[in-house]
Design an enzyme around this catalytic site. Structure first.
Site, short mmCIF file in Angstrom:
data_model
loop_
_atom_site.label_atom_id
_atom_site.label_comp_id
_atom_site.label_asym_id
_atom_site.label_seq_id
_atom_site.Cartn_x
_atom_site.Cartn_y
_atom_site.Cartn_z
N THR A 173 1.11 -4.32 0.47
CA THR A 173 1.71 -5.61 0.56
C THR A 173 1.00 -6.57 1.29
OG1 THR A 173 3.88 -4.39 0.49
CG2 THR A 173 3.73 -6.42 2.09
N ARG A 232 15.56 -0.24 -6.33
CA ARG A 232 15.06 -0.04 -4.82
C ARG A 232 14.54 -1.44 -4.37
NH1 ARG A 232 10.08 -0.94 -1.55
NH2 ARG A 232 10.27 0.80 -0.08
N VAL A 233 15.18 -1.62 -3.18
CA VAL A 233 14.43 -2.80 -2.46
C VAL A 233 14.11 -2.25 -0.93
CG1 VAL A 233 15.09 -5.08 -1.21
CG2 VAL A 233 16.12 -4.32 -3.22
N GLY A 234 12.84 -2.62 -0.63
CA GLY A 234 12.15 -2.43 0.62
C GLY A 234 12.54 -3.04 1.67
N ASP A 235 11.44 -3.21 2.67
CA ASP A 235 11.77 -3.85 4.10
C ASP A 235 11.42 -5.47 3.71
OD1 ASP A 235 9.14 -2.86 3.70
OD2 ASP A 235 8.62 -3.46 5.70
N THR A 252 3.93 -3.96 6.84
CA THR A 252 3.61 -3.27 5.65
C THR A 252 3.70 -1.65 5.74
OG1 THR A 252 2.00 -2.80 4.09
CG2 THR A 252 1.34 -3.47 6.26
N GLY A 253 4.30 -0.98 4.75
CA GLY A 253 4.39 0.51 5.19
C GLY A 253 5.80 1.01 4.22
N THR A 254 6.07 2.35 4.59
CA THR A 254 7.15 2.78 3.91
C THR A 254 8.32 2.04 4.27
OG1 THR A 254 6.93 4.45 5.75
CG2 THR A 254 6.64 5.14 3.52
N GLY A 255 8.92 1.15 3.48
CA GLY A 255 9.97 0.12 3.87
C GLY A 255 11.13 0.72 4.20
#
Ligand code: ASP
Length: 340
Positions: free
Chosen positions: A206, A234-237, A257-260
């Site tokens: 990201t 799916r929507v992340g952070d 950035t990372g596992t949302g």
């Protein structure tokens, strides 16, 4: 970069997708600014990286950092600087945003982005868009031209059309590298359903930027293709204000950035600012606590770039590496691996 070159670069990026007027400087010019950027965290190890690849990443980071730094030095706002830095990174296929974004399990590029203005905490976000060349431009248009904060999917695309924001054929986002990554991931997930992390290949990629301008204002911007092999819708952070993106002139600006999923559950970006607000922690203390304690205890991984109202910056990540860079008043730094 000379002033004239800067204007040409801005206009070239600008031409790729905005209906609004081209930005112009609005703050005093000079060295009183800070910019910090990232191009994703993850299992990024020196031993797995060729010199050629490392130098290509360094070059890309340094180019976007140079653009944003020059803009701030010339008196452009923090908001313009973070937007243009993110646009440049979205256009670079090495990163997981815009061109070169990762694929969902269904073989699509579904993009998320958000931008936030620290002056009044106005914010704009878009999620799951598939035809927007520069999702960060659309996020800014949502912030400035609607009474809402987030648009998703078809509604976001309709809003883009109404506001003359550049749309492209979804094929524009394709890169073979990302497509093959998704194929491998989907195959692996047949065995380990719903796992986020797989192999040493896990990199988030990201892109994001935070800045303080010559007027003393803060801003944050983040853009992503999400996670490789993500499930439908799916929507992340990244587009969630307070999770992957946050800015408040009084305390901080953060891009993650990372596992949302973990960043959403921990409200990472807002928590970093809240710790400064409630506990008076420094930006380094608050970002390190949230990443190395809160997120790590939950078994989430990734990192942030963060700055405070004085322009102090901090990188915090619990992965082996994070593509990152900073420019504080002309003093620049680019790093990839964990120094420890
Ligand atoms: N945080 C992003 C997401 O979960 C992924 C990334 O950082 O690359 O969508």
């Amino acid at each position: 970069m000379r002033r004239i070159t800067l204007i040409v670069v801005i206009l070239a990026l600008y031409g790729t997708g905005m209906a609004a007027e081209a930005p112009s400087p609005s703050c005093p010019s000079g060295k009183d600014y800070t910019l910090a950027i990232h191009g994703g965290a993850g299992v990024i190890l020196k031993e797995n990286m060729t010199d050629k690849r490392e130098s290509a990443y360094r070059k890309s980071l340094s180019k976007s950092l140079g653009l944003g730094g020059q803009m701030l030095e010339e008196g452009y706002s923090a908001l313009d600087a973070v937007q243009f830095v993110v646009m440049a990174l979205e256009n670079d296929p090495k990163f997981n945003a815009g061109k070169g974004a990762v694929f969902s399990a269904a073989g699509k590029n579904e993009l998320d982005a958000a931008i936030m203005d620290g002056r009044d905490r106005n914010a704009g976000a878009v999620s799951s868009v598939t035809t927007i060349k520069n999702p960060i431009v659309l996020a800014r248009a949502v912030m400035e031209n609607s009474r809402h904060v987030m648009f998703q999917g078809q509604g976001a695309e309709d809003f883009a059309k109404e506001h003359g924001i550049e749309q492209v054929d979804p094929k524009y986002f394709y890169t073979k590298r990302r497509y093959d990554q998704m194929k491998r991931k989907v195959k692996a997930n047949k065995v380990k359903k719903h796992s986020f992390l797989d192999t040493a290949e896990t990199k988030y990629g990201t892109v994001g930027a935070v800045a303080k301008d010559g007027c003393g204002n803060l801003a944050a911007a983040t853009s992503t293709g999400g996670l490789t092999g993500k499930e439908f819708g799916r929507v992340g952070d990244t587009p969630i204000i307070g999770a992957g993106t946050y800015a408040d002139n009084r305390y901080c600006a953060v891009s993650a950035t990372g596992t949302g999923e973990f960043f959403i559950r921990a409200g990472v970006a807002r928590d970093i600012c809240s710790r400064r607000e409630y506990l008076g922690e420094s930006i380094a203390q608050s970002s390190n606590h949230v990443i190395h304690k809160t997120l790590t205890d939950m078994k989430g991984d990734g990192g942030v770039v963060a700055i405070d109202e004085q322009g102090n910056y901090s990188f915090a990540f619990n992965t082996p590496g994070m593509y990152r860079g900073a420019n504080k008043g002309g003093k620049t730094l680019i790093e990839i691996f964990d120094a420890k």
